[in-house]
Each structure stands twice: as C-alpha cells, then as structure tokens.
Design an enzyme around this catalytic site. Sequence first.
Site, PDB file in Angstrom:
ATOM      1  N   ASP A 138       0.812  -1.211   0.000  1.00  0.00           N
ATOM      2  CA  ASP A 138       0.000   0.000   0.000  1.00  0.00           C
ATOM      3  C   ASP A 138       0.848   1.265   0.000  1.00  0.00           C
ATOM      4  OD1 ASP A 138       0.950  -0.442   2.561  1.00  0.00           O
ATOM      5  OD2 ASP A 138      -1.019  -0.674   3.472  1.00  0.00           O
ATOM      6  N   ASN A 159      -7.467  -2.626  14.729  1.00  0.00           N
ATOM      7  CA  ASN A 159      -8.867  -2.850  14.350  1.00  0.00           C
ATOM      8  C   ASN A 159      -9.030  -4.051  13.406  1.00  0.00           C
ATOM      9  OD1 ASN A 159      -7.870  -1.928  11.921  1.00  0.00           O
ATOM     10  ND2 ASN A 159      -9.234  -0.159  11.748  1.00  0.00           N
ATOM     11  N   GLU A 184      -9.786  -1.791   5.532  1.00  0.00           N
ATOM     12  CA  GLU A 184     -10.354  -1.437   6.827  1.00  0.00           C
ATOM     13  C   GLU A 184     -11.657  -2.202   7.065  1.00  0.00           C
ATOM     14  OE1 GLU A 184      -8.644   0.314   8.816  1.00  0.00           O
ATOM     15  OE2 GLU A 184      -7.944   2.225   8.002  1.00  0.00           O
TER      16      GLU A 184
END
Length: 242
Positions: free
Chosen positions: A67, A136, A143
């Site tokens: 990324d 997370n 995400e």
Amino acid sequence: MRLIVVKDYDEMSKAAAKEMAAVVNSNPKAILGLATGGTPEGMYKELIRMNKAGEIDFKDVTSVNLDEYVGLGGDHPQSYRYFMNNHLLDHINIDKSRTFVPNGLAEDVNEEGRKYDQMIDDLGGIDMQLLGVGTNGHIAFNEPDGELVAGTHLTGLTKSTIESNSRYFDSEDDVPKTAVTMGLGQIMKSKKILLIASGENKAEAMKELFSGKISTSCPVTMLQMHKDVTVILDEAAASLLK
Ligand code: PGA
C-alpha cells in the site's frame, strides 16, 4: 494456520526473517510481498544483517508492497516507498528497478491499481506475502467494513488508523485520509502468507483471527480461508488466545 508464539518483539523479528529467508533460499527469484509499519522494522534489520553475512541473497528477488498513501510521492519521508528504501531496500543487494510500491500520485488510482494487479499476475504471483495487522483487524489498508474489495484500489482510512498512524506525522491533520491498497483478493492469491504481530494492542485482533469466524468487520479473519498461513506472535499479542 501455523501458529508460532515467541517471547518478545526481537524473537518475532528473527523468526519472521528466517521464514522469509527460507523462501528466498529455496527460490532465488522469489516474488516477496512486503509491508510497512512498526512491526516489520526489526525483521528488516535482521534481513539486512543476514544479507551482509551472506545468509540471504536478494540479487534476483522482486518485491511488491501492499500500500501507499495517496498524495505522497516516494521522496516524502512518510511515504511507504521512502520507508521501504530507508528500512530495507537501500541496504540489501536487491535490484531497485524490481521493487514495486503502489503509486500514490497516480491520476486515476483505481486504474493504476488494476495495472498493479496485472503486473503481479504477470510476475507469476507473490511467493510470500508479509502482513502486519491493525489494532482494528485491518490488513494493508483494508479497513473493517460491510464489504471488502478484491483488487488494488483507492480507499479511505478509518479514524482509528489515522489516529494510530499520526505518531509518524507532525499532527493528525497531516495524515493522508486516503490510500491505495492491495485488496483481499490479491492478498489471498499469494502462495504463502506470513503474518506478524507484537504487543497487547494486537491481542484482540489475534483472538478474532483464531475465533473460527470470518467477518468483513475484522478483515484479518479472512486469512482463515488461505491454505498456507504462518502467524508469528509475541506473548503479548497471543495473550488472549486459549
Ligand atoms: P504497525 O501497523 O506495524 O505499525 O503496528 C500495522 C498495520 O497497521 O497494519
């Protein structure tokens, strides 16, 4: 999934470097999928040491990264291209022209993402993909969400990721709000996956990974569907595992 629990960050780094070296030593032309973040820094240090000691040769290796922030060029100190050069690529005998990071300055990020995926497929696919994990449960910048995207794509960053990455920037406002990330489909195509995590703040995500349940609200759980995953955790990251 093969789980290896070691004492601390240092042992995790050394064990992970050993796994990657085994791939390169059995296939000198390996395609390595690399990751950024605090977690792999120690592993990269160990790979540099091994390279200098003649224990691993990167001469014919190709690297592809997961990324990049949108809007940051490779000479920006917080860009992932800069990170990779600084923490690994400038210090090993790899051919820099065969090291790839998604282009955060592309005019059409999604189109560039399609080309990135095509390039990886043309190379023959990733032999080993290294992954960290977000607190997370994100992997790369995939995400938690109601759905996940297969290919390399433009994505927004969640508040928790922006907060967590703000430690590298002057202020939270300076953290880019979007990024280009390899998608779950491309990651899952990798022949082998090596996931590393250290510290108590990763324990909850690791509990989810070994929960036997798969959910897009915790992207790392998708790895349960891959047939060759090695997970290396320190004791703190493994502390919620039974
Ligand atoms: P970290 O980030 O290695 O800095 O903890 C991992 C990630 O967010 O994927």
